[in-house]
Design an enzyme around this catalytic site. Structure first.
Site, PDB file in Angstrom:
ATOM      1  N   SER A  33       0.836  -1.211   0.000  1.00 59.68           N
ATOM      2  CA  SER A  33       0.000   0.000   0.000  1.00 59.68           C
ATOM      3  C   SER A  33       0.867   1.257   0.000  1.00 59.68           C
ATOM      4  O   SER A  33       0.614   2.212  -0.736  1.00 59.68           O
ATOM      5  CB  SER A  33      -0.900   0.017   1.242  1.00 59.68           C
ATOM      6  OG  SER A  33      -1.840  -1.017   1.184  1.00 59.68           O
ATOM      7  N   GLY A 105      -5.914  -3.822  -7.808  1.00 56.91           N
ATOM      8  CA  GLY A 105      -7.074  -2.980  -7.514  1.00 56.91           C
ATOM      9  C   GLY A 105      -6.655  -1.654  -6.917  1.00 56.91           C
ATOM     10  O   GLY A 105      -7.243  -0.601  -7.215  1.00 56.91           O
ATOM     11  N   SER A 178     -13.441   1.047   2.962  1.00 51.18           N
ATOM     12  CA  SER A 178     -12.436   0.848   1.911  1.00 51.18           C
ATOM     13  C   SER A 178     -11.454   2.005   1.865  1.00 51.18           C
ATOM     14  O   SER A 178     -11.823   3.138   1.564  1.00 51.18           O
ATOM     15  CB  SER A 178     -13.117   0.718   0.546  1.00 51.18           C
ATOM     16  OG  SER A 178     -12.143   0.824  -0.473  1.00 51.18           O
ATOM     17  N   GLN A 180      -9.227   2.192  -0.331  1.00 51.97           N
ATOM     18  CA  GLN A 180      -9.039   2.545  -1.741  1.00 51.97           C
ATOM     19  C   GLN A 180     -10.055   3.597  -2.162  1.00 51.97           C
ATOM     20  O   GLN A 180      -9.726   4.528  -2.896  1.00 51.97           O
ATOM     21  CB  GLN A 180      -9.150   1.298  -2.614  1.00 51.97           C
ATOM     22  CG  GLN A 180      -8.013   0.321  -2.363  1.00 51.97           C
ATOM     23  CD  GLN A 180      -8.129  -0.940  -3.188  1.00 51.97           C
ATOM     24  OE1 GLN A 180      -9.075  -1.134  -3.936  1.00 51.97           O
ATOM     25  NE2 GLN A 180      -7.149  -1.820  -3.037  1.00 51.97           N
ATOM     26  N   ASP A 344      -6.787  -7.913   4.675  1.00 52.83           N
ATOM     27  CA  ASP A 344      -6.003  -8.743   3.759  1.00 52.83           C
ATOM     28  C   ASP A 344      -5.449  -9.994   4.425  1.00 52.83           C
ATOM     29  O   ASP A 344      -4.830 -10.829   3.757  1.00 52.83           O
ATOM     30  CB  ASP A 344      -4.831  -7.928   3.183  1.00 52.83           C
ATOM     31  CG  ASP A 344      -5.320  -6.893   2.182  1.00 52.83           C
ATOM     32  OD1 ASP A 344      -6.441  -7.032   1.663  1.00 52.83           O
ATOM     33  OD2 ASP A 344      -4.569  -5.923   1.926  1.00 52.83           O
ATOM     34  N   LYS A 371     -12.280  -9.271  -3.374  1.00 54.39           N
ATOM     35  CA  LYS A 371     -10.821  -9.085  -3.441  1.00 54.39           C
ATOM     36  C   LYS A 371     -10.290  -9.753  -4.722  1.00 54.39           C
ATOM     37  O   LYS A 371     -11.044  -9.992  -5.643  1.00 54.39           O
ATOM     38  CB  LYS A 371     -10.164  -9.643  -2.177  1.00 54.39           C
ATOM     39  CG  LYS A 371     -10.561  -8.884  -0.913  1.00 54.39           C
ATOM     40  CD  LYS A 371     -10.070  -7.456  -0.952  1.00 54.39           C
ATOM     41  CE  LYS A 371     -10.483  -6.675   0.276  1.00 54.39           C
ATOM     42  NZ  LYS A 371     -10.168  -5.243   0.141  1.00 54.39           N
TER      43      LYS A 371
HETATM   44  C1  S3P Z   1      -5.618  -1.273   0.079  1.00 52.22           C
HETATM   45  C2  S3P Z   1      -6.862  -1.296   0.654  1.00 52.22           C
HETATM   46  C3  S3P Z   1      -7.631  -2.532   0.861  1.00 52.22           C
HETATM   47  C4  S3P Z   1      -6.746  -3.763   0.761  1.00 52.22           C
HETATM   48  C5  S3P Z   1      -5.834  -3.697  -0.423  1.00 52.22           C
HETATM   49  C6  S3P Z   1      -4.930  -2.495  -0.333  1.00 52.22           C
HETATM   50  C7  S3P Z   1      -4.955   0.020  -0.103  1.00 52.22           C
HETATM   51  O1  S3P Z   1      -8.636  -2.623  -0.132  1.00 52.22           O
HETATM   52  O2  S3P Z   1      -7.548  -4.918   0.693  1.00 52.22           O
HETATM   53  O3  S3P Z   1      -5.056  -4.868  -0.495  1.00 52.22           O
HETATM   54  O4  S3P Z   1      -3.732   0.042  -0.379  1.00 52.22           O
HETATM   55  O5  S3P Z   1      -5.624   1.055   0.032  1.00 52.22           O
HETATM   56  P1  S3P Z   1     -10.088  -1.960   0.077  1.00 52.22           P
HETATM   57  O6  S3P Z   1      -9.918  -0.496   0.130  1.00 52.22           O
HETATM   58  O7  S3P Z   1     -10.875  -2.385  -1.120  1.00 52.22           O
HETATM   59  O8  S3P Z   1     -10.608  -2.552   1.353  1.00 52.22           O
END
Ligand code: S3P
Length: 464
Positions: A33, A105, A178, A180, A344, A371
């Site tokens: 991340s 993602g 989330s 993200q 995760d 995921k």
């Molecule tokens: C992440 C947020 C998480 C996590 C992903 C990395 C990030 O996803 O599962 O592996 O770096 O912001 P979500 O925001 O969909 O929960």
């Protein structure tokens, strides 16, 4: 000084043989991340951002390639070192072709936010797994800011992002937990003409906020740690987990970043060591940001013996050495409030639960269905194939009756974390894990490191 690396595309299976306790002293690769974010923020900052400890997994390399195609010069990464020559907030250029973000993602959702307010069109594409993942969770709030982003039917990639001349700020409460989504809106907020505000019911990982602050962004936060000091009209309503505001229009200033080891990668080895009596494993330099340490809390509730030492702060992120001594774990009910901070790590939790004493119940983890694979269904199927009684439940959950894990064959569904969870699980006989090439997205060198502490993982060519 630096060269560009290419990775081999062939698919592989793992054959994992029973092994004893885990022992040794290791480091795990850099946090995924944080690695994505330092490339992204470094790219639109003024000046050169020097990064150490960058994860050289395929997901982050996809982000590096994406920014190169947007006109950003990046030296490396090599041995975790990279220099991002920032082009400034208006300096990104239209890419010559669609940007391929592979399996990531995080790259797609964060990049969509950053690109939503740019003065050029671009298209983001991904692999088969990414092309199934939901994007409306970002395109809807970004549209409210004035972004024009088209998805495929069903709200999945590819994303076609149309040129905009800036965006409008919004106040947004995220409907799903989330980071993200939160991060995508905050990055878009850099290009909005005013103050963008994101509220979360349960706090998610806050690396974007920490790193934006390190790059000098005009950002304010309100959460459990800051609520006391704020005037009442600025406070998040009671019961709301956290709120972050960013002023649009500001510039970012390049900085130096030391990326800590990824707790999500460490988790597989920590969980494996925790449940094997006789283990004594030290993992140095792991990021222990409190929005990420749910795995430690869950393992401790299961009876794990984990200690932290050498706690320090590096680049605004807490870091520690983690030592685990093995014991017999017992099943637990995982509180739904812990889910975002361990999101995760559930494949590793499920693997630990499979050989723990008694039942483990997880609820409120429906996000695991979207995921890199449907981690509830794929984990349950894999556990069942190894003779473990496991079933998914309607409330986004799983019930696992701990016992013995036999040998057999498991399909990882191309999901790196499912592959590593089964590779570190304590099965009583050899296990073949199908479709493991994507381990390279997050944990290059996994097999070598796992074997160095006593596991027995063999990589075999699966063709393709
Ligand atoms: C992440 C947020 C998480 C996590 C992903 C990395 C990030 O996803 O599962 O592996 O770096 O912001 P979500 O925001 O969909 O929960």
């Amino acid at each position: 000084m630096f060269s560009v690396k290419k990775s081999a595309p062939a698919n592989v299976d793992y054959i994992v043989r029973p092994s004893g306790p885990l022992r040794g002293e290791i480091r795990v690769p850099g946090d995924k991340s944080i690695s994505h974010r330092c490339i992204m923020l470094g790219a639109v900052a003024d000046g050169d951002t020097r990064v150490r400890g960058l994860l050289e997994g395929e997901d982050v390399l996809a982000t590096v390639a994406a920014f190169r195609s947007l006109g950003v010069e990046i030296d490396g990464p090599e041995d975790g070192e990279a220099v991002v020559h920032g082009v400034g907030r208006e300096g990104l250029r239209a890419p010559a072709a669609a940007i391929d973000l592979g399996n990531s993602g995080t790259a797609m959702r964060l990049l969509a936010g950053l690109l939503a307010g740019q003065g050029f069109d671009c298209t983001l594409v991904g692999d088969a797994s990414l092309n199934r993942r939901p994007m409306r969770r970002i395109t809807e709030p970004l549209a409210r800011m004035g972004a024009r982003i088209e998805t495929a039917d069903g709200g999945t990639p590819p994303l076609v992002i149309r040129a905009r001349d800036g965006l409008a700020p919004i106040g947004y409460t995220t409907p799903v937990a989330s980071a993200q989504v939160k991060s995508s809106i905050l990055l878009a907020g850099l290009y909005a003409n005013g103050r963008t505000c994101v509220t979360e019911a349960v706090p998610t990982r806050d690396h974007t906020e920490r790193m934006l602050a390190a790059f000098g962004a005009a950002l304010t936060r309100e959460d459990a740690s800051t609520r006391e000091g704020l005037p009442s009209h600025e406070r998040a309503p009671a019961g709301e987990g956290s709120r972050v505001r960013i002023e649009g229009g500001g510039r970012l200033a390049a900085t130096e970043i030391d990326v800590p080891g990824d707790i999500s990668s460490a988790a597989f080895l920590l969980a494996a060591a925790a449940g094997r009596p006789g283990s004594d494993l030290l993992v140095r330099g792991v990021g222990v940001n409190p929005t990420r340490t749910g795995i430690l809390a869950i393992l401790e509730q299961m009876g794990a013996d984990i200690s932290q030492s050498n706690r320090r702060t590096s680049g605004g992120e807490p870091v520690a050495d983690l030592r685990v001594r093995g014991t017999v774990l017992h099943g637990v009910d995982v509180a739904p409030a812990l889910v975002p901070s361990a999101i995760d790590e559930f494949p590793a939790v499920f693997a630990a639960a499979a050989t723990a004493r008694g039942a483990t119940r997880v609820t409120g983890a429906g996000e695991l269905r979207v995921k890199e694979s449907d981690r509830l269904a794929v984990s349950a199927a894999g556990l069942a194939a190894l003779g473990v009684r496991a079933r998914t439940t309607g409330d986004g959950g799983m019930v696992i009756e701990g016992g013995t894990m036999s040998g057999g064959e498991v399909d990882s569904a191309g999901d790196h974390r499912i592959a590593m969870a089964f590779a570190t699980a304590a099965a009583a006989a050899p296990v073949r894990i199908r479709d493991c090439r994507n381990v390279a997205t997050s944990f290059p060198g996994f097999r070598t490191l796992a074997n160095s502490v006593g596991l027995d993982v063999e990589v075999v060519d699966a063709g393709g």
